[in-house]
Design an enzyme around this catalytic site. Structure first.
Site, PDB file in Angstrom:
ATOM      1  N   HIS A   1       0.854  -1.186   0.000  1.00 38.52           N
ATOM      2  CA  HIS A   1       0.000   0.000   0.000  1.00 38.52           C
ATOM      3  C   HIS A   1       0.891   1.238   0.000  1.00 38.52           C
ATOM      4  O   HIS A   1       1.818   1.335   0.808  1.00 38.52           O
ATOM      5  CB  HIS A   1      -0.921  -0.009   1.221  1.00 38.52           C
TER       6      HIS A   1
ATOM      7  N   LYS B   1     -13.916   5.210   6.139  1.00 42.12           N
ATOM      8  CA  LYS B   1     -14.270   6.263   5.179  1.00 42.12           C
ATOM      9  C   LYS B   1     -15.791   6.286   4.973  1.00 42.12           C
ATOM     10  O   LYS B   1     -16.404   7.330   4.817  1.00 42.12           O
ATOM     11  CB  LYS B   1     -13.558   6.015   3.839  1.00 42.12           C
TER      12      LYS B   1
HETATM   13  P1  PGA Z   1      -7.332  -0.857  -0.372  1.00 46.51           P
HETATM   14  O1  PGA Z   1      -6.755  -0.548   1.076  1.00 46.51           O
HETATM   15  O2  PGA Z   1      -7.741   0.448  -0.976  1.00 46.51           O
HETATM   16  O3  PGA Z   1      -6.155  -1.469  -1.046  1.00 46.51           O
HETATM   17  O4  PGA Z   1      -8.436  -1.825  -0.141  1.00 46.51           O
HETATM   18  C1  PGA Z   1      -7.306   0.391   1.844  1.00 46.51           C
HETATM   19  C2  PGA Z   1      -6.359   0.768   2.956  1.00 46.51           C
HETATM   20  O5  PGA Z   1      -5.595  -0.063   3.434  1.00 46.51           O
HETATM   21  O6  PGA Z   1      -6.407   1.927   3.357  1.00 46.51           O
END
Ligand code: PGA
Length: 929
Positions: free
Chosen positions: A160, A591
């Protein structure tokens, strides 16, 4: 340069005194600050140095009392700077905060060591302490051993994009850390001390002349290589070592001292090179490349260790007995060197070496070591382990156990933990992609199906029918779309990986945005196309749903209930040992529903899942998808694991480790070991010791439900129901500029829209952190508490205080909020609000954010019984306070640059300046999003 001798902590007289630790931290920060200051002055001149110093002083005044003259003065200084000066100032503050972080990490290590020097096994998170508690609670050594035999603890590294530092920067910073550490632990002579200072100056100067920003985009394989470096720093040695230490402790604890070897329970997982969700660059070929890189790394390690082992095991046959099986292994060795005749262990080791190097050739792994002798490759890692076991048995049977407990023991454990694949690579894709793929395959195989138009129930019927059928869906005579071909290729590559490395190489397939039963059945069907699932109901891979919106969290127990009731699906679960993994998404649910509701719905989902799984008698394994910052589920892992509801851990846990968190936890062997230990200790504690505590009372659950629905309403109202909120967000944050950073291989967003709904969670949280609002980490709590108290005067604040005192879940929720709010600054946030051109919009929305911020802090402090934020966590409080003098100026500069950027539209130099501030602020906050 100082020639004085560095004082050493005296062994046996540990420094526990917080003031002494603090003083050492200050010394280190001063030392590094002085070196950086000298470097800036030397390289850029006294004027730049003075400018940096003036900004720092003024920003401290602004921070201290939001004083108006300081604000004006700061604006005047910043206004008067040229772009070149701005870039230099930003770089100086960024490095100040990078270096302060290093000093802080060193201080944490110091503290950790001083606790264990104090015989500090008695502190939380340390395995020895947890084992002692378990024994006090009546668990025998054998019971504990049995627990670990069926346990799984797995940190899963993902790519990420939240680590803003380049690998080159991280490497130099690790050198600085190493040098600081050495100055402290070793008795240096004055000359050595001087050399060490010069080394520090060299590292800092190199940093100063190194680009903080990456000029080009990372590829997926670059990300894989970066991920692999943590095996060198920590995992390859520390994972085996932790098992060995634990095994010894368990043996000490068992009544008969029986020396049973424990099963390996700690597995490192990875998504890097396997996570395709929103990343078109992760293809079947990239996955193959990933596996090859992983295999290369681990085989190189084994070959190096065997090389050393061969050197060490010089035992002569006429001086010690060897077992017949060892003799056999030695005789089969390809090694004909006369030097090793009569040294059966060495012959056996070189035979193993030859087979392993043949294995590397077969697996196309690049081990940098030349192939050796002629020998057949190993068919599996188990075969390799079996040969190592022969050495072990021969040594232990012939009174040389102490030799067996050295390098060989660690190598055997490593072989068991890492196999030939090193890390368990997960596949991940979005459910909508699977859905499209299946639709295309089905519509082509059975014309008229119109899969996408079918209801969920009708889809389930079709999918189950196909799962039972022996006929494949795909046909070589049909031309499929590129997307479908790409998806099929990935599943075939996974099957190939199972062939080459064994099923442990790719054990899981994760389905993001899972919403229903059909999402899992679709994947089962795709796996069937690659023979990873067969029509008799056997699966070679765990099919794992990822539930990540509030609605899906609410529905997930029901979805799993239905799935486990379907005989076709249940057969697949049974074929996986009766275990089903479920992944929970912390960021997206936040979110979607805000901090309080996300935390609460995750907790409730777990309670629901535990109940369903118990009813179906299926073992549940939860996989927690959390990021580093509080808005993405971050926070101390130990507390997070212990705050899980009863039955939710149950000996098995997987947890993501993302971005900057990976380097902060695993780039130092000692810290890495400690973090792995924390995960293992918390898992043991939550599984064995926790269920004995009573479940939270209905009163607590009701209150939380009510608080959550109030916080949800407040959050949704602001973010999704306030006209103009989107405009406010895009104008007052760096959301646009974040996507221009080259920090990851995947595109920043899935769709090109401005809708909050369509944003990925990372840039959402990231941008709120940059402007120091940290909204996803707290918004809604204050007004929820206020209105709850108004409606429950009988219970009031005292009840919430009880909740805080008694309930680990509530405590963790609040303590994470405490942490995130301490990093926020409403004064700085107000400067970002000024970027919103529409005055009414600005005042309305910022006014709401500000009053909720004050209310949240007031209620939080009242419940926690604290006078100020982080009053109960002085270490973190000091650490955050130390960062403000470097962090705040970066914010001020960022605001000015944003103003310029928006006024001029697209000046490259200015954009670069903004990118540098983003980088520096993330480092100062110690997590980005
Ligand atoms: P994703 O992860 O968008 O890859 O699902 C979200 C995050 O870890 O904030």
């Amino acid at each position: 340069m100082s020639r004085q001798m560095m004082p050493l902590p005296r062994a046996g007289q540990p420094e526990s005194d917080a003031a002494a630790l603090d003083a050492r931290l200050r010394d280190d920060i001063r030392l590094l600050g002085r070196i950086l200051g000298d470097t800036v002055r030397d390289q850029e001149g006294a004027a730049v140095f003075d400018l940096v110093e003036r900004i720092r002083q003024t920003s401290i005044r602004f921070h201290r009392d939001e004083d108006k003259p300081a604000r004006r003065e700061l604006e005047a200084i910043l206004d008067g700077m040229s772009t070149d000066e701005t870039v230099l100032v930003v770089r100086a503050f960024s490095y100040f905060s990078h270096l302060a972080n290093i000093a802080e990490d060193q201080n944490n290590i110091r503290q950790m060591r001083s606790q264990s020097l104090e015989g500090g096994a008695r502190h939380e998170g340390v395995l020895a302490h947890t084992l002692a508690c378990a024994r006090e609670a009546g668990f025998s050594g054998a019971e504990l051993q049995a627990f670990f035999d069926s346990a799984l603890v797995s940190p899963v590294l993902t790519a990420h994009p939240t680590e803003v530092r380049r690998k080159s920067t991280i490497d130099r910073e690790m050198e600085v850390a190493f040098l600081l550490d050495r100055r402290e632990r070793m008795q240096l002579t004055p000359d050595e001390y001087e050399v060490s200072e010069e080394q520090l100056r060299r590292a800092v100067l190199t940093l100063w002349q190194t680009n903080l920003l990456r000029r080009t985009k990372l590829t997926v394989l670059d990300e894989v290589a970066n991920g692999l470096s943590f095996y060198d720093y920590a995992f390859l040695r520390e994972v085996p070592r932790l098992h060995c230490v634990l095994e010894d402790r368990l043996q000490d604890a068992s009544a008969d001292g029986a020396s049973n070897e424990m099963a390996s329970f700690l597995r490192i997982g990875s998504w890097i090179g396997g996570d395709r969700d929103g990343n078109p660059f992760v293809t079947a070929d990239v996955m193959r490349g990933t596996l090859r890189m992983q295999a290369s790394r681990v085989l190189r390690y084994y070959l190096d260790e065997l090389h050393e082992l061969g050197r060490e095991l010089s035992l002569a046959a006429d001086l010690t007995d060897v077992s017949p099986e060892l003799r056999g292994l030695a005789e089969r060795s390809a090694d004909t060197s006369p030097h090793r005749r009569g040294e059966p262990y060495r012959l056996a080791v070189s035979g193993i070496y030859a087979r392993l190097s043949a294995t590397a050739l077969k697996l196309k792994a690049d081990t940098l070591r030349p192939p050796y002798g002629k020998a057949p490759p190993y068919a599996s890692a188990a075969e390799f382990s079996a040969d190592l076991d022969v050495l072990h048995r021969s040594l232990t049977q012939n009174n040389s156990e102490v030799i067996a407990r050295g390098r060989l023991r660690h190598l055997r454990r490593a072989a068991d933990c890492f196999g030939f694949h090193l890390a368990c690579l997960d596949l991940r894709q979005n459910s909508t992609v699977h859905e499209r793929t299946i639709a295309e395959l089905l519509d082509a195989a059975v014309p008229g199906t119109s899969y996408l138009a079918l209801s969920e129930e009708a889809r389930i019927v079709v999918l189950l029918r196909e799962l039972r059928s022996a006929r494949p869906l795909t046909s070589p005579f049909i031309t499929y779309s590129d997307e479908t071909l790409g998806e099929l290729a990935v599943f075939h590559a996974a099957a190939e990986a199972h062939e080459m490395f064994g099923p442990g190489a790719i054990p899981q397939c994760i389905i993001s945005m899972s919403e229903g039963v059909s999402d899992l059945l679709e994947v089962a069907l795709l796996l069937k196309e690659a023979d990873l699932v067969d029509p008799t109901g056997h699966s070679a891979i765990n099919i794992v749903p990822l539930f990540e919106t509030i609605e899906d969290l609410q529905a997930c127990a029901g979805i799993m209930d239905r799935l486990l009731s379907l005989p076709e699906y249940r057969a697949l679960v049974d074929s996986r040992g009766g275990l089903q993994e479920v992944m929970l998404g912390y960021s997206d649910s936040n979110k979607d529903g805000g901090f309080v509701t996300s935390g609460w719905e995750l907790y409730k989902a777990e309670i629901g899942l535990v109940e369903v799984f118990e009813r179906h008698q299926v073992r549940l394994r939860l996989f927690h998808g959390r990021g580093g910052s509080v808005g993405r589920g971050g926070g101390p892992s130990y507390d997070a694991i212990l705050a899980q509801p009863g039955g939710a851990v149950n000996g098995q846990i997987r947890i993501t480790e993302q971005g900057e968190i990976i380097s902060s936890k695993y780039s130092n062997a000692e810290v890495g070991r400690n973090n792995l230990e924390i995960l293992a200790a918390a898992t043991l504690e939550a599984s064995l010791l926790q269920p004995r505590q009573s479940a939270p009372s209905l009163d607590y659950l009701d209150a939380m439900e009510s608080l959550s629905s109030r916080a949800f309403a407040a959050y949704r109202n602001l973010v999704y129901e306030t006209p103009g909120f989107e405009d406010y967000f895009w104008a007052s944050t760096v959301i646009n500029e974040i996507s221009t950073l080259n920090i990851g291989s995947r595109p920043a967003s899935r769709k090109k829209t401005r809708r909050i709904e369509d944003l990925r969670a990372i840039p959402w949280v990231f941008s709120w952190a940059q402007c120091r609002v940290m909204l996803p980490g707290w918004y809604g709590f204050g007004s929820a508490v206020e209105s709850w108290i108004a409606d429950h005067p009988d219970k009031g604040m005292a009840f919430l205080q009880e909740l805080y005192g008694e309930w680990p879940f509530f405590r963790m929720l609040l303590s994470n909020m405490d942490m995130v709010l301490a990093k926020s600054s409403i004064a700085i946030a107000s400067r970002y609000a000024d970027l919103v051109p529409d005055v009414t919009l600005r005042e309305t929305i910022f006014g709401r954010i500000r009053s909720e911020w004050h209310l949240t802090i007031d209620t939080l402090l009242a419940i926690m019984g604290q006078e100020r934020l982080l009053a109960g966590n002085p270490l973190l409080e000091r650490s955050i306070r130390n960062r403000f003098p470097y962090l705040d100026p970066l914010n001020h500069v960022q605001v000015e640059l944003l103003k310029d950027h928006r006024a001029q539209g697209g000046d490259e130099q200015v954009l670069r300046g903004i990118q540098l501030t983003i980088n520096g602020i993330s480092a100062g906050l110690r997590n980005s999003g």
